[in-house]
Design an enzyme around this catalytic site. Structure first.
Site, PDB file in Angstrom:
ATOM      1  N   GLU A  50       0.510  -1.244  -0.231  1.00  0.00           N
ATOM      2  CA  GLU A  50      -0.207  -0.017  -0.306  1.00  0.00           C
ATOM      3  C   GLU A  50       1.146   1.132   0.145  1.00  0.00           C
ATOM      4  O   GLU A  50       0.356   2.606  -0.427  1.00  0.00           O
ATOM      5  CB  GLU A  50      -1.030   0.228   1.320  1.00  0.00           C
ATOM      6  N   HIS A  51       1.707   1.266   0.895  1.00  0.00           N
ATOM      7  CA  HIS A  51       2.663   2.468   0.826  1.00  0.00           C
ATOM      8  C   HIS A  51       3.369   2.341  -0.515  1.00  0.00           C
ATOM      9  O   HIS A  51       3.521   4.122  -0.986  1.00  0.00           O
ATOM     10  CB  HIS A  51       4.149   1.897   2.076  1.00  0.00           C
ATOM     11  N   GLU A 127       7.089   3.582  11.114  1.00  0.00           N
ATOM     12  CA  GLU A 127       5.759   3.757  12.197  1.00  0.00           C
ATOM     13  C   GLU A 127       4.955   2.882  12.815  1.00  0.00           C
ATOM     14  O   GLU A 127       4.478   2.726  13.919  1.00  0.00           O
ATOM     15  CB  GLU A 127       4.951   2.938  10.455  1.00  0.00           C
TER      16      GLU A 127
END
Length: 420
Positions: A50-51, A127
């Site tokens: 997704e990143h 993150e």
């Protein structure tokens, strides 16, 4: 209802809802694959992918992707859950074709540049570090793992640091090949949208994809257990979970109404008894979430080291008490909160697009809103008390504790007290 659906010959699904009076729209593609679709060695790769979607395509650099949307005042983002990865944008109605072109580009033409992979690897590691420093985030990952140990559905979405450090370009490509087939994609749009134009563009952009048999997510079996992590923090964090129904089970509405009555607002039992009457915490709530074949009814609270034992025991007491004296007034209030929350949320095109995609994922159709409201209204007092009796009786549970938690009773002690 202004909802329209269409399915391309390769299985790619499209759902739109025209919302009169709006000048904006939300459009995105929901891929029915997330953390739950990962093998053990892949844990975290759905989120990594997704990143990487925003890090460049064959026709756009990472900066050009951002500029294409922001030059017209729009917003683009993505998220990964355990069963879905979503890529979406919010733009003015006139810019819907641009948004769909950008989203299709990042899905169909990623380059997975080696330098960008390394840059984003560092971002994801940051993150993970941030999540570990956020107790009321990480505790839910631990709770999930205790509920579903050694299962894909129980693992963290971010993945462990050691796996994130090892993912390669080929690993990303392999996951795309395994899980990003046209039948695993749902294009959803709401607001100022033209269904026929979106279908035409979707056919042009995605119609040439070859149909692939979807890889089913790995099954789930609730086990339960306890994780206790002692650390010097200002607060002790307490989370408790019981297995609930999946989202295709009609009992999901009963479970949700029960959790709203138990801890869904300021008038709820847990809030009134534990915070308002006794002042044992600032935050306490209950909620029910669901997956395709299982779900969780979860209770969370943050409190002081000294007050944690009393809070934990009172929580179990409220579970037991709700079996006998849950009232029609509480159930009616919970029904009203559920319906109002759903209807208020649907005033946003982003919420509408999200809901449409989720319903297509669950049912492969869009049930009328009236059907959902009727299901909420059909929940009976007997059903709510029956669900409460299961939790307060012999249902297995999972518990996670974080912070100064040495004084807290064990899960076995809490459950033994429940059965007494």
């Amino acid at each position: 209802m202004n909802v329209k659906t269409h399915k391309l010959s390769n299985g790619f699904r499209i759902v739109t809802e025209k919302m009169p009076g709006l000048q904006s729209a939300s459009i995105g593609i929901w891929v029915t694959a997330g953390g739950r679709n990962e093998r053990l060695e892949q844990n975290g790769i759905a989120h990594f992918l997704e990143h990487m979607a925003f890090k460049g395509t064959k026709t756009r650099s990472a900066l050009q992707i951002a500029e294409a949307i922001e030059d017209v005042g729009g917003y683009i983002n993505a998220y990964t859950s355990r069963e879905v990865t979503a890529y979406y944008a919010r733009v003015l109605g006139a810019d819907v074709p641009l948004a769909l072109d950008v989203i299709s580009d990042i899905l169909l033409n990623p380059v997975f540049d080696e330098n960008e992979i390394e840059v984003e690897r560092g971002v994801i590691l940051q993150e993970i570090g941030q999540a570990l420093d956020t107790p009321d985030d990480v505790i839910f990952d631990w709770l999930q793992d205790e509920a579903y140990p050694e299962q894909a559905i129980g693992r963290t979405i971010l993945g462990p640091e050691e796996r994130v450090r090892s993912f390669s370009r080929e690993d990303l490509r392999r996951f795309v090949h395994e899980h990003y087939g046209p039948s695993q994609m749902i294009l959803s749009a709401a607001g100022d949208v033209d269904h026929d134009e979106i279908v035409r563009m979707a056919e042009e952009l995605f119609g040439g994809l070859e149909h692939r048999v979807a890889n089913d997510a790995l099954g789930a079996a609730f086990k339960g257990g306890e994780r206790r992590v002692s650390k010097t923090l200002e607060q002790a964090h307490f989370a408790l979970a019981f297995e609930g129904p999946g989202y295709r089970d009609d009992e999901i509405y009963t479970a949700q109404i029960y959790s709203v009555a138990l801890g869904g607002g300021m008038s709820s039992r847990l809030f009134q008894e534990i915070r308002e009457k006794r002042g044992l915490c600032y935050t306490i709530f209950a909620q029910t979430g669901a997956y395709s074949d299982t779900g969780l009814t979860t209770i969370y609270a943050g409190t002081s080291e000294e007050q944690l034992p009393e809070l934990a025991q009172l929580t179990m007491n409220e579970l037991a008490r709700s079996v006998d004296d849950m009232s029609e007034t509480e159930v009616a209030r919970a029904r009203a909160q559920m319906k109002a929350g759903m209807l208020m949320g649907l005033e946003s095109p982003s919420s509408r697009a999200e809901r449409l995609a989720r319903l297509m994922q669950i049912w492969d159709r869009i049930p009328p809103l009236e059907e959902t409201i009727a299901m909420i209204d059909s929940v009976t007092m007997q059903g709510v008390k029956g669900f409460a009796a299961n939790l307060a009786g012999q249902a297995p549970a999972a518990m996670a504790l974080y912070g100064p938690v040495e004084r807290a009773p064990s899960l076995d002690e809490l459950l033994a007290g429940r059965a007494a």
